[in-house]
Write an enzyme that holds these catalytic residues in place. Structure first.
Site, PDB file in Angstrom:
ATOM      1  CD  GLU A   1      44.054  41.317  46.287  1.00  0.00           C
ATOM      2  OE1 GLU A   1      42.902  41.344  46.546  1.00  0.00           O
ATOM      3  OE2 GLU A   1      44.886  42.446  46.219  1.00  0.00           O
TER       4      GLU A   1
ATOM      5  CG  ASP B   1      42.226  45.465  39.636  1.00  0.00           C
ATOM      6  OD1 ASP B   1      43.172  45.149  40.085  1.00  0.00           O
ATOM      7  OD2 ASP B   1      41.256  45.750  40.060  1.00  0.00           O
TER       8      ASP B   1
HETATM    9  O1  FUB Z   1      40.575  46.823  42.369  1.00  0.00           O
HETATM   10  C1  FUB Z   1      40.100  46.211  43.396  1.00  0.00           C
HETATM   11  C2  FUB Z   1      40.857  45.205  44.085  1.00  0.00           C
HETATM   12  O2  FUB Z   1      42.118  45.770  44.312  1.00  0.00           O
HETATM   13  C3  FUB Z   1      41.258  44.020  42.979  1.00  0.00           C
HETATM   14  O3  FUB Z   1      39.964  43.102  42.811  1.00  0.00           O
HETATM   15  C4  FUB Z   1      42.496  43.384  43.648  1.00  0.00           C
HETATM   16  O4  FUB Z   1      43.096  42.748  42.803  1.00  0.00           O
HETATM   17  C5  FUB Z   1      43.232  44.827  44.120  1.00  0.00           C
HETATM   18  O5  FUB Z   1      43.918  45.052  42.947  1.00  0.00           O
END
Ligand code: FUB
Length: 342
Positions: free
Chosen positions: A226, A36
């Protein structure tokens, strides 16, 4: 000093002033698993805030307890600053469940930004909302100035991206499976509640805005999944995002404002070796970079990820070229200062 020693010192001094010819090796961080990526440039330094996949924990699940920082001035030599914030900086989030021992998977995708000499770190505490921390510099120490979630606590409230427009208006966008945003107030720790639903703007999830999902998914009308990332170039606003289905690819949309309306642009990166991916886009020393993550480090998988970076290029009409991940990473953009510790 002996003659040969003096010659060696002179040679080393000369070499140190030459432009670096080597390239960085992806992943950027090779001593721990990171994910991330959230890059931010300040005063000639690129700071890279990331999530931190712990090496040990529940198998087959995320295990994220803190956020770590790295920095570079040349895209080749990186300094590790270690943990700058953790779940423990948000005691209100732990109280909502049974205590710290149950709270070992919350430190999801963050982003930080500087305003008027203060640093603001926005972090999703998975399932408990988005919190904000404040510090005098990017290395911390960070404190929680509001001691409660900035954005309501539920599982949709993850992956905040923060952006300050040229007119000084700041925006915070986030979400999975939807996309929401607020207009942050100048204090960066509250938002304008006069717009949207008590301040929260729900972005329309249309194929025109966020792309078609192939194959279709009854729960999700578009390719948006996301990891939104707001970015501006030449008066055009961009929304980069992680797109589905899993394994995720990276996509983008453009619009006339940081609140859209968005028009889907295409694929920025095809699926890589982790089942998630997450974009972080930044301009630095005349180039634009896409940070992303994969499972490239030894022992890596979808829960032990590694942040990488490659150059991002645009076409003359503003559309984004698809990035082919490299092992070499970007070329250096500055020379090493032999008198500065790296
Ligand atoms: O790292 C946890 C989750 O996985 C993140 O919040 C998402 O964007 C995905 O990368």
């Amino acid at each position: 000093m002996q003659k040969t020693t003096r010659s060696a010192v002179v040679l080393l001094s000369v070499l140190a002033t030459l432009p670096a010819v080597s390239s960085a090796l992806n992943p950027v961080v090779q001593t721990m698993y990171t994910a991330d990526p959230a890059p931010v440039v300040h005063d000639g330094t690129l700071y890279l805030l990331t999530s931190h996949d712990e090496e040990v924990g529940k198998a087959g699940n995320f295990n994220l307890k803190n956020w770590v920082l790295s920095s570079t001035t040349d895209m080749v030599n990186w300094t590790q600053h270690g943990v700058v914030a953790s779940l423990r900086d948000f005691p209100w989030a732990a109280k909502e469940i049974s205590g710290w021992e149950g709270f070992d998977n919350g430190a999801w995708a963050p982003q930080m930004i500087e305003r008027d000499g203060k640093w603001y770190l926005y972090a999703p505490l998975q399932g408990r909302g988005i919190g904000v921390l404040m510090a005098d510099n990017p290395l911390g120490p960070f404190i929680d100035p509001i001691k409660k979630p900035l954005i309501r606590g539920n599982y949709d409230s993850i992956d905040p991206t923060v952006y300050i427009d040229a007119d000084g208006q700041a925006y915070l966008a986030w979400g999975n499976p939807g996309l929401w945003s607020v207009k942050l107030n100048k204090d960066m720790i509250s938002y304008d509640t006069r717009v949207g639903e008590n301040g929260i703007i729900r972005h329309p999830m249309t194929v025109k805005a966020l792309g078609e999902r192939v194959p279709p998914d009854a729960q999700r009308g578009t390719s948006y999944e996301e990891g939104p990332w707001l970015y501006k170039r030449k008066n055009l606003d961009y929304l980069f995002f992680a797109a589905g289905p899993i394994p995720e690819h990276l996509g983008y949309a453009t619009g006339p404002t940081p609140e859209g309306p968005w028009t889907y642009g295409g694929v920025v990166m095809t699926p890589q070796s982790a089942f998630t991916n997450h974009p972080g886009v930044v301009d630095f020393k005349g180039k634009t970079y896409l940070f992303y993550h994969n499972a490239a480090l030894p022992g890596g998988d979808g829960f032990k990820r590694s942040v990488c970076v490659d150059e991002l290029k645009f076409n003359p009409d503003g559309s984004v070229q698809t990035v082919q991940p490299t092992r070499e990473g970007p070329a250096p953009v500055a020379t090493l200062d032999p008198y500065q510790r790296v």
